[in-house]
Design a protein around this motif. Structure first.
Motif, mmCIF file in Angstrom:
data_model
loop_
_atom_site.group_PDB
_atom_site.id
_atom_site.type_symbol
_atom_site.label_atom_id
_atom_site.label_comp_id
_atom_site.label_asym_id
_atom_site.label_seq_id
_atom_site.Cartn_x
_atom_site.Cartn_y
_atom_site.Cartn_z
ATOM 1 N N UNK A 39 0.838 -1.196 0.000
ATOM 2 C CA UNK A 39 0.000 0.000 0.000
ATOM 3 C C UNK A 39 0.873 1.245 0.000
ATOM 4 N N UNK A 40 0.481 2.255 -0.789
ATOM 5 C CA UNK A 40 1.153 3.546 -0.648
ATOM 6 C C UNK A 40 0.773 4.176 0.682
ATOM 7 N N UNK A 41 -0.449 3.897 1.140
ATOM 8 C CA UNK A 41 -0.922 4.349 2.444
ATOM 9 C C UNK A 41 -2.242 3.636 2.718
ATOM 10 N N UNK A 42 -2.830 3.893 3.882
ATOM 11 C CA UNK A 42 -3.911 3.020 4.356
ATOM 12 C C UNK A 42 -5.285 3.673 4.412
ATOM 13 N N UNK A 43 -5.527 4.733 3.647
ATOM 14 C CA UNK A 43 -6.863 5.317 3.613
ATOM 15 C C UNK A 43 -7.866 4.355 2.965
ATOM 16 N N UNK A 44 -9.136 4.624 3.200
ATOM 17 C CA UNK A 44 -10.209 3.686 2.870
ATOM 18 C C UNK A 44 -10.214 3.244 1.415
ATOM 19 N N UNK A 45 -9.922 4.161 0.480
ATOM 20 C CA UNK A 45 -10.028 3.852 -0.939
ATOM 21 C C UNK A 45 -8.817 3.096 -1.482
ATOM 22 N N UNK B 46 -3.628 3.787 15.368
ATOM 23 C CA UNK B 46 -3.945 4.958 16.195
ATOM 24 C C UNK B 46 -4.432 6.161 15.383
ATOM 25 N N UNK B 47 -4.779 5.966 14.120
ATOM 26 C CA UNK B 47 -5.104 7.092 13.255
ATOM 27 C C UNK B 47 -6.525 7.607 13.336
ATOM 28 N N UNK B 48 -7.328 7.071 14.250
ATOM 29 C CA UNK B 48 -8.688 7.564 14.409
ATOM 30 C C UNK B 48 -9.544 7.330 13.179
ATOM 31 N N UNK B 49 -10.371 8.324 12.844
ATOM 32 C CA UNK B 49 -11.332 8.186 11.750
ATOM 33 C C UNK B 49 -10.649 7.894 10.417
ATOM 34 N N UNK B 50 -9.446 8.422 10.226
ATOM 35 C CA UNK B 50 -8.766 8.274 8.933
ATOM 36 C C UNK B 50 -8.460 6.820 8.592
ATOM 37 N N UNK B 51 -8.311 5.976 9.609
ATOM 38 C CA UNK B 51 -7.976 4.576 9.347
ATOM 39 C C UNK B 51 -9.012 3.622 9.941
ATOM 40 N N UNK B 52 -10.234 4.104 10.076
ATOM 41 C CA UNK B 52 -11.309 3.260 10.612
ATOM 42 C C UNK B 52 -11.461 1.976 9.810
ATOM 43 N N UNK B 53 -11.483 2.095 8.493
ATOM 44 C CA UNK B 53 -11.717 0.919 7.670
ATOM 45 C C UNK B 53 -10.544 -0.053 7.746
ATOM 46 N N UNK B 54 -9.332 0.431 7.568
ATOM 47 C CA UNK B 54 -8.169 -0.461 7.623
ATOM 48 C C UNK B 54 -8.085 -1.150 8.981
ATOM 49 N N UNK B 55 -8.353 -0.416 10.040
ATOM 50 C CA UNK B 55 -8.273 -0.980 11.391
ATOM 51 C C UNK B 55 -9.326 -2.064 11.597
ATOM 52 N N UNK B 56 -10.461 -1.941 10.911
ATOM 53 C CA UNK B 56 -11.532 -2.924 11.078
ATOM 54 C C UNK B 56 -11.135 -4.293 10.545
#
Length: 311
Positions: A141-147, A172-182
């Motif tokens: 991943x380039x990064x872990x945002x939802x899309x 620990x990224x809060x809302x920004x990583x909600x999906x990845x954390x799930x």
């Protein structure tokens, strides 16, 4: 007195509106005079890359970079399939089979100015190309945002690789990583930047050990955001994720407008420096194509993931 107060309130409102509008105006980032570094010599071994389109999002250039217009832009949600003699890897995971559910994790403001469109599922495109999930060495991943993580539930058991800073952000990224954390933090395996400086970036991770696919740290959008340098037989590519949403972010260079970067960029100051660095790198390397993940004008010029006839 009420009339005077109303006049003052109106003036304050107009001033605020003017200040907000100003944040969308053109403001090219200053670029130093010195030239950017040359890429290392082309390695003997090259990779092949193909694009799988997993969906798109309608928005405007206005929200993508400072100076953008109201012109409609199709923001691609693309996955890069990278083939190497040691095996195939994916870069990004785009949209998956649970798009409508995943889109609900996006901030309300972003949902209100965007419209998403699914495409053929990534798993179906891989199957048509005769690539079985079990044959994949991993997903980067380039990064872990939802899309960028949407298809991960559709590919259970395939290792997903991030660096330590990005995994900490997932946790620990809060809302920004909600999906990845799930999906569970343990789903994300670590790699280190154990390699030397590369193309002006301070460290590197050579995925196959032969210089054909090299990752470098490029924080700013998220703490552990990376750039992937691909060396193919025809062109060199730099997959930059969302460091810029559209190619103008590097070509001008220009950052995202205040509203956009306030929603998505973790460290705008660091990101400004990375955009300038990419601008200089592109100028110094004419064969290098810089690829924002969401600029369909760029990704549509790359090879497509093609279906393969049954043996």
């Amino acid at each position: 007195m009420p009339r005077k107060l109303a006049a003052v309130s109106l003036a304050a409102l107009l001033a605020a509106a003017g200040a907000f509008a100003w944040t969308f105006t053109a403001a090219p980032l200053p670029v130093p005079q010195q030239a950017g570094p040359a890429l290392p010599p082309a390695p003997a071994q090259r990779v092949q890359v193909a694009v799988a389109e997993t969906g798109s999002m309608e928005s405007n250039a206005l929200f993508a970079y400072r100076g953008g217009s109201l012109e409609k832009r199709l923001f691609g949600m693309d996955v890069f399939v990278i083939r190497h003699p040691q095996g195939s890897v994916l870069f990004e995971a785009g949209f998956g089979s649970h798009l409508s559910e995943h889109f609900k994790t996006v901030p309300l403001l972003m949902r209100s100015v965007s419209k998403v469109h699914p495409a053929e599922l990534l798993t179906e495109q891989l199957a048509a190309a005769r690539i079985a999930p079990a044959d994949l060495k991993g997903i980067f991943l380039t990064h872990s945002h939802w899309d960028h993580v949407g298809a991960l539930p559709d590919l259970p058991g395939v290792p997903v690789y991030v660096n330590r800073a990005e995994r900490d952000f997932i946790e620990h990224g809060g809302e920004a990583t909600t999906l990845a954390r799930s999906f569970g933090v343990d789903r994300f395996q670590l790699y280190e930047f154990e390699g030397p400086a590369y193309a002006g970036f301070p460290a590197s991770h050579d995925v196959f050990g032969d210089g054909s696919l090299v990752l470098v740290p490029a924080g700013g959008h998220t703490p552990g955001a990376v750039i992937a340098f691909l060396r193919t037989a025809d062109r060199d590519y730099a997959l930059i994720g969302d460091l810029a949403w559209q190619k103008e972010g590097v070509e001008i260079p220009a950052e995202k407008p205040w509203m956009s970067r306030n929603m998505v960029d973790a460290d705008p100051e660091t990101l400004r420096g990375v955009l300038v660095q990419l601008h200089q790198l592109q100028a110094a390397n004419p064969n290098l194509v810089i690829v924002p993940s969401h600029d369909r004008r760029v990704t549509s010029q790359m090879p497509r993931l093609a279906a393969q006839a049954a043996p």
